[in-house]
Design a protein around this motif. Sequence first.
Motif, mmCIF file in Angstrom:
data_model
loop_
_atom_site.group_PDB
_atom_site.id
_atom_site.type_symbol
_atom_site.label_atom_id
_atom_site.label_comp_id
_atom_site.label_asym_id
_atom_site.label_seq_id
_atom_site.Cartn_x
_atom_site.Cartn_y
_atom_site.Cartn_z
ATOM 1 N N LYS A 155 -16.279 -21.267 116.171
ATOM 2 C CA LYS A 155 -17.473 -20.805 117.179
ATOM 3 C C LYS A 155 -18.557 -20.020 116.610
ATOM 4 O O LYS A 155 -19.607 -20.108 117.471
ATOM 5 N N ARG A 156 -18.477 -19.655 115.453
ATOM 6 C CA ARG A 156 -19.492 -18.971 114.965
ATOM 7 C C ARG A 156 -20.520 -19.805 114.015
ATOM 8 O O ARG A 156 -21.461 -19.603 113.388
ATOM 9 N N ARG A 157 -19.979 -21.176 113.897
ATOM 10 C CA ARG A 157 -20.695 -22.035 112.648
ATOM 11 C C ARG A 157 -21.516 -23.138 113.611
ATOM 12 O O ARG A 157 -22.626 -23.373 113.329
ATOM 13 N N THR A 158 -21.078 -23.870 114.787
ATOM 14 C CA THR A 158 -21.648 -24.800 115.176
ATOM 15 C C THR A 158 -21.148 -24.859 116.381
ATOM 16 O O THR A 158 -20.074 -24.768 117.186
ATOM 17 N N ALA A 159 -22.229 -25.435 117.359
ATOM 18 C CA ALA A 159 -22.009 -25.805 118.765
ATOM 19 C C ALA A 159 -20.921 -26.963 119.130
ATOM 20 O O ALA A 159 -20.489 -26.912 120.234
ATOM 21 N N TRP A 160 -20.638 -27.530 118.139
ATOM 22 C CA TRP A 160 -19.608 -28.511 118.201
ATOM 23 C C TRP A 160 -18.208 -28.034 118.489
ATOM 24 O O TRP A 160 -17.393 -28.911 118.663
ATOM 25 N N ASN A 161 -18.019 -26.433 118.339
ATOM 26 C CA ASN A 161 -16.788 -26.222 118.504
ATOM 27 C C ASN A 161 -16.319 -26.408 119.851
ATOM 28 O O ASN A 161 -14.965 -26.611 120.023
ATOM 29 N N THR A 162 -17.129 -26.641 120.621
ATOM 30 C CA THR A 162 -16.610 -26.900 122.265
ATOM 31 C C THR A 162 -15.854 -28.331 122.176
ATOM 32 O O THR A 162 -14.789 -28.482 123.025
ATOM 33 N N THR A 163 -16.295 -29.341 121.663
ATOM 34 C CA THR A 163 -15.540 -30.583 121.443
ATOM 35 C C THR A 163 -14.137 -30.097 120.922
ATOM 36 O O THR A 163 -13.132 -30.997 121.276
ATOM 37 N N VAL A 164 -14.044 -29.457 119.798
ATOM 38 C CA VAL A 164 -12.848 -29.203 119.257
ATOM 39 C C VAL A 164 -11.776 -28.405 120.159
ATOM 40 O O VAL A 164 -10.619 -28.742 120.287
ATOM 41 N N GLY A 165 -12.453 -27.333 121.028
ATOM 42 C CA GLY A 165 -11.822 -26.578 121.885
ATOM 43 C C GLY A 165 -11.172 -27.601 123.214
ATOM 44 O O GLY A 165 -10.133 -27.275 123.486
ATOM 45 N N ALA A 166 -12.172 -28.543 123.482
ATOM 46 C CA ALA A 166 -11.761 -29.526 124.660
ATOM 47 C C ALA A 166 -10.661 -30.390 124.033
ATOM 48 O O ALA A 166 -9.462 -30.482 125.080
ATOM 49 N N ILE A 167 -10.470 -30.769 122.778
ATOM 50 C CA ILE A 167 -9.367 -31.686 122.327
ATOM 51 C C ILE A 167 -8.015 -30.740 122.580
ATOM 52 O O ILE A 167 -7.133 -31.009 122.842
ATOM 53 N N ALA A 168 -8.247 -29.332 121.798
ATOM 54 C CA ALA A 168 -7.339 -28.590 121.941
ATOM 55 C C ALA A 168 -6.491 -28.077 123.420
ATOM 56 O O ALA A 168 -5.349 -28.078 123.834
ATOM 57 N N GLY A 169 -7.713 -28.221 124.291
ATOM 58 C CA GLY A 169 -7.295 -27.745 125.634
ATOM 59 C C GLY A 169 -6.632 -28.977 126.448
ATOM 60 O O GLY A 169 -5.815 -28.880 127.424
ATOM 61 N N ALA A 170 -6.876 -30.080 125.805
ATOM 62 C CA ALA A 170 -6.264 -31.327 126.433
ATOM 63 C C ALA A 170 -4.903 -31.762 125.828
ATOM 64 O O ALA A 170 -4.078 -32.224 126.639
ATOM 65 N N LEU A 171 -4.713 -31.573 124.776
ATOM 66 C CA LEU A 171 -3.703 -31.915 124.119
ATOM 67 C C LEU A 171 -2.055 -31.450 124.794
ATOM 68 O O LEU A 171 -1.315 -32.160 124.825
ATOM 69 N N PRO A 172 -2.197 -30.295 125.341
ATOM 70 C CA PRO A 172 -0.959 -30.092 126.020
ATOM 71 C C PRO A 172 -0.225 -30.901 127.092
ATOM 72 O O PRO A 172 0.866 -31.006 127.216
ATOM 73 N N VAL A 173 -1.482 -31.799 127.647
ATOM 74 C CA VAL A 173 -0.788 -32.794 128.477
ATOM 75 C C VAL A 173 0.017 -33.609 127.853
ATOM 76 O O VAL A 173 1.220 -34.209 128.431
ATOM 77 N N PHE A 174 0.119 -34.148 126.453
ATOM 78 C CA PHE A 174 1.184 -34.526 125.654
ATOM 79 C C PHE A 174 2.341 -33.953 125.583
ATOM 80 O O PHE A 174 3.603 -34.609 125.354
ATOM 81 N N MET A 175 2.593 -32.670 125.824
ATOM 82 C CA MET A 175 3.712 -31.928 125.677
ATOM 83 C C MET A 175 4.540 -32.074 126.989
ATOM 84 O O MET A 175 5.854 -32.489 126.845
ATOM 85 N N GLY A 176 3.931 -32.115 128.128
ATOM 86 C CA GLY A 176 4.612 -32.488 129.407
ATOM 87 C C GLY A 176 4.797 -34.123 129.401
ATOM 88 O O GLY A 176 6.025 -34.395 129.665
ATOM 89 N N TYR A 177 3.848 -34.611 128.924
ATOM 90 C CA TYR A 177 4.117 -36.126 129.032
ATOM 91 C C TYR A 177 5.194 -36.563 128.218
ATOM 92 O O TYR A 177 6.227 -37.378 128.634
ATOM 93 N N THR A 178 5.355 -36.098 126.882
ATOM 94 C CA THR A 178 6.470 -36.737 126.037
ATOM 95 C C THR A 178 7.746 -35.943 126.284
ATOM 96 O O THR A 178 8.933 -36.761 125.934
ATOM 97 N N ALA A 179 7.765 -34.559 126.771
ATOM 98 C CA ALA A 179 8.865 -33.916 127.125
ATOM 99 C C ALA A 179 9.797 -34.705 128.227
ATOM 100 O O ALA A 179 10.816 -34.941 128.281
#
Length: 320
Positions: A155-179
């Motif tokens: 977050k303190r280095r590059t605005a690309w942080n939002t893309t990484v945050g978006a991946i992290a924020g979306a991955l939990p769908v696979f927790m529900g989906y695979t469970a």
Amino acid sequence: MVATDIIGMTDVPEPVASTKADPSVFRDVVELTKPRIVTMILVTTVASAWIAVASQSLPGLSALQWLVLLVGTGLVAGSAGAANQVWERVIDTLMPRTASRPMASKRMSLVTGVGLTASGLLVGTSMLAWMFGGTPAIVGLATWILYVLVYTPMKRRTAWNTTVGAIAGALPVFMGYTAAGGTLDQVAGWMLFGILAAWQYPHFMAIAWLYRRQYGEAGFCMTTTVEPTGRHAAWQSIWGTLAMAASGVVLCVAPAGQPIWTLASAITAVLVVATCWPLMKAAWTFRRDPQDATARKMLRWSLVVLPVVLLVTTLRMIGL
Ligand code: HEM
Ligand SMILES: CC(C)=CCC/C(C)=C/CC/C(C)=C/COP(=O)(O)OP(=O)(O)O
């Protein structure tokens, strides 16, 4: 003293960096976990599990399995929020938005913060592994690592942080989906991931605009601090909303990869587009007139549109 919160709905106490701000230990523990984000993550987890069951004709989860899924995912997600606040306990003091957090205000000790973070992660991951096997637990752990160890310092280095945050924020769908028995190679799971990842652009670009001065002064690198006219933020919001609608339409029409042209698929695809429309209009208005009022409207719509799109796609999958 009171102030209006970011979505302009309620009066909230003005943040104060003081040990007297909130004497309630329970409230601090809850606040440490970022409860509103965790609640929305649980909504996405439930929708994902349901969609896996319905789209792959799997047996449904038992009441105990639902309970373990929600508590386990909530603990891992809450632990991630807590770890982020432990990590950012100094920089959080620099923004009025975050200065009154339990770690930043020193109401909670470092040992307590780290202890809660570690126990949430350990108990949550173990519960998921015990009930559902390795996959949801590993996805949870990978999400935690991406959010805490990659996104947070980025977050303190590059605005690309939002893309990484978006991946992290979306991955939990696979927790529900695979469970629920789905696998990582199925179109339905990836379309859900697409909805979530894309949604975060209008959601966060609105926030990044509203807090652009605080982010800039604290040294965070966000789209609105590196490109202060708001044009980039607006276009990212527009493309994000389009991608969200497209993922939702594919989920309704071709949940297994092949298009299925039925009345239900057509109606729900139209409903997805209609639901995303107010968010698209808000993003477009923000592009034409980047101001706090237009950004706030976009943020409010983002918080309404996500649960409704998930509801429509879930109803489509369960055949209503
Ligand atoms: C790039 C990813 C994301 C970023 C950078 C982000 C950032 C933020 C920030 C900074 C706030 C707090 C605004 C405030 O202090 O008033 C917030 C609020 C919120 N976020 Fe996100 N978020 C992201 C993804 C998500 C995800 C994945 C979810 C859940 C699925 C989510 C759900 C929420 C909710 C429900 C709120 C509460 C709004 C309120 O204050 O009432 N966010 N987000
Ligand atoms: C299951 C599991 C591990 C889930 C975790 C996923 C998770 C917490 C996603 C949150 C997404 C996100 C980038 C939030 C903003 O954090 P921020 O640091 O920008 O917000 P802040 O400035 O308010 O601290």
